[in-house]
Design an enzyme around this catalytic site. Structure first.
Site, PDB file in Angstrom:
ATOM      1  N   GLU A 319      32.753 -18.346  22.247  1.00 48.43           N
ATOM      2  CA  GLU A 319      33.779 -18.644  21.254  1.00 48.43           C
ATOM      3  C   GLU A 319      33.134 -19.107  19.945  1.00 48.43           C
ATOM      4  OE1 GLU A 319      36.850 -20.512  24.592  1.00 48.43           O
ATOM      5  OE2 GLU A 319      35.729 -21.822  23.233  1.00 48.43           O
ATOM      6  N   CYS A 320      33.501 -18.490  18.857  1.00 44.65           N
ATOM      7  CA  CYS A 320      33.106 -18.925  17.521  1.00 44.65           C
ATOM      8  C   CYS A 320      31.582 -19.127  17.439  1.00 44.65           C
ATOM      9  CB  CYS A 320      33.866 -20.187  17.127  1.00 44.65           C
ATOM     10  SG  CYS A 320      33.925 -20.473  15.331  1.00 44.65           S
ATOM     11  N   GLY A 321      31.091 -20.354  17.418  1.00 44.24           N
ATOM     12  CA  GLY A 321      29.654 -20.582  17.370  1.00 44.24           C
ATOM     13  C   GLY A 321      28.923 -19.938  18.530  1.00 44.24           C
ATOM     14  N   MET A 324      28.658 -16.307  17.715  1.00 42.35           N
ATOM     15  CA  MET A 324      27.608 -16.126  16.712  1.00 42.35           C
ATOM     16  C   MET A 324      26.232 -16.119  17.368  1.00 42.35           C
ATOM     17  SD  MET A 324      29.250 -18.763  13.939  1.00 42.35           S
ATOM     18  CE  MET A 324      27.745 -18.934  12.982  1.00 42.35           C
ATOM     19  N   SER A 412      34.731 -13.849  20.792  1.00 43.65           N
ATOM     20  CA  SER A 412      35.485 -13.758  19.542  1.00 43.65           C
ATOM     21  C   SER A 412      35.316 -15.057  18.772  1.00 43.65           C
ATOM     22  CB  SER A 412      36.963 -13.490  19.800  1.00 43.65           C
ATOM     23  OG  SER A 412      37.627 -14.667  20.198  1.00 43.65           O
TER      24      SER A 412
END
Length: 419
Positions: A319-321, A324, A412
């Site tokens: 998720e998110c970080g 990434m 995501s």
């Protein structure tokens, strides 16, 4: 746990976060077992709560969970507490669609009395119609009283007390404008402890707040005994998880989700290599990996182990970080930093590319609905990658947020409430 209240405000910036944290610290210092809660999906305020209360703070959110589930969470985590303090979000009636999902809705669902923190620095008797409106706007939301913030003088204080007398509203205190009540930036590099600051805040609130009166506030609905008997229903399917956790890079975790796993093991991607023996899922939560890229790059063994696990079909939720971190690289103003390389995308964290993306999200995938929240400044470098499903805002409008499915990897920018 019948002693409980929700701290709200007419608008953001009124001081409710600082007052909430200060009251949590005050009651904890006096020997109360305080269970903190936070309305909405915020991860940062909960860190402050945990630092002062010594126990995890729990999110209450009526977009990501049903009202029944919110009641179960409140009853479950507050069962052994002497007092439950819920910090609201934004203005009391601000939700994703009018007042849907607002702090007021949480107060109504739980039957919590509301303590309204009001910034009174530029007003006196004009507070009367403001408070009258909040008190009468929704009959299912009980305003128990008010705390006035940023009081300029004794005369100002007396004028505000007259407002409360005329309206029949309890005044729990009037706080002077002081540095201890000012909240700094909440984006990066947060020090959640700040013990000296907390002591100053506790002393200030103890001098200006009728905290004894707050101990008389009670939950006003008769649902608690029933809910305590219920099992906490967060569907993690009895999964055994290995979870990336770091105070900054991978920090954004819902406590109730952690407690719903059958077992958890934690590792720090900056300095450790995860062991995948006996686990069902690798969970990479959000945080700020862009602030610790050199350490993440240096731990090459961790990045390789995660890529190998994903390539051989291991289940991953990122998720998110965390998403990434799974990408090819993160680009900053200082250069390009290789990440795990599971997803063939590059993320930009350059100052010129920063753009706030914020809001609730929902999508369907493989026959089930996912709900969550998105909050980030980084972006995909270049063209936006394609998504395996359409993502929607809280109001049902399409959102430009891609979801990735690669082998058994789900990733995501959305922080998911349930896996």
């Amino acid at each position: 746990m019948n002693n409980a209240f929700l701290i709200a405000a007419p608008t953001s910036g009124s001081g409710k976060t600082t007052v909430s944290r200060g009251l949590m610290a005050l009651f904890t210092a006096k020997g109360y077992k305080v269970q903190p809660f936070k309305c909405g999906p915020d991860y940062i305020d909960t860190k402050f709560h945990e630092a002062v209360c010594g126990r995890p703070s729990v999110n209450l959110d009526t977009f990501m969970a049903t009202p029944e589930h919110v009641r179960e969470l409140f009853a479950h985590y507050g069962a052994d507490a002497d007092i439950c303090i819920v910090e609201g979000m934004m203005g009391l009636f601000d939700g994703y669609d009018r007042d849907k999902g607002s702090s007021a809705e949480i107060a109504s669902v739980l039957g919590l009395p509301v303590v309204l923190v009001v910034d009174a620095k530029s007003a006196a008797y004009s507070m009367a119609p403001l408070l009258q409106g909040f008190v009468n706007f929704r009959k299912d939301v009980h305003i128990a009283g008010v705390i006035f913030n940023k009081i300029g003088s004794e005369r100002h204080y007396q004028m505000l007390l007259q407002v409360c007398d005329d309206l029949g509203i309890t005044c729990f205190g009037c706080l002077p404008k002081q540095a201890a009540l000012e909240q700094g930036s909440r984006y990066l590099g947060l020090d959640y402890s700040k013990e000296a600051e907390s002591r100053e805040l506790v002393n200030l609130l103890q001098s200006h707040i009728d905290w004894h009166a707050l101990t008389q506030l009670r939950v006003r609905l008769q649902w608690i005994d029933k809910s305590i008997a219920m099992d906490l229903q967060i569907d993690c399917n009895g999964l055994n998880a290995v979870i990336a956790r770091n105070s900054d890079s991978f920090a954004f975790l819902y406590q109730e989700r952690m407690d719903a796993f059958a077992s958890t093991r934690f590792f720090d991607p900056e300095s450790e290599v995860p062991c995948f023996d006996g686990i069902d899922v690798l969970y990479l939560p959000g945080g700020y990996p862009e602030k610790h890229l050199e350490a993440l790059v240096a731990n090459e063994a961790c990045r390789k182990a995660i890529k190998d696990y994903a390539e051989r079909g291991g289940r991953v939720v990122a998720e998110c970080g965390g998403m990434m971190y799974l990408c090819e690289a993160i680009v900053t103003d200082e250069g390009e930093y290789p990440m795990c390389g599971v997803l063939p995308y590059r993320i930009t964290a350059r100052q010129a590319d920063r753009k706030l993306t914020l809001g609730y999200r929902r999508f369907e995938l493989d026959g089930r609905e996912y709900r969550g929240h998105e909050f980030h400044y980084t972006q995909f470098l270049g063209e936006q990658p394609p998504s395996v499903t359409q993502v929607y805002h809280a109001k049902g409008e399409p959102a430009d947020t891609p979801v990735f499915k690669y082998k058994n990897v789900l990733a995501s920018y959305t922080h998911l409430y349930q896996l």
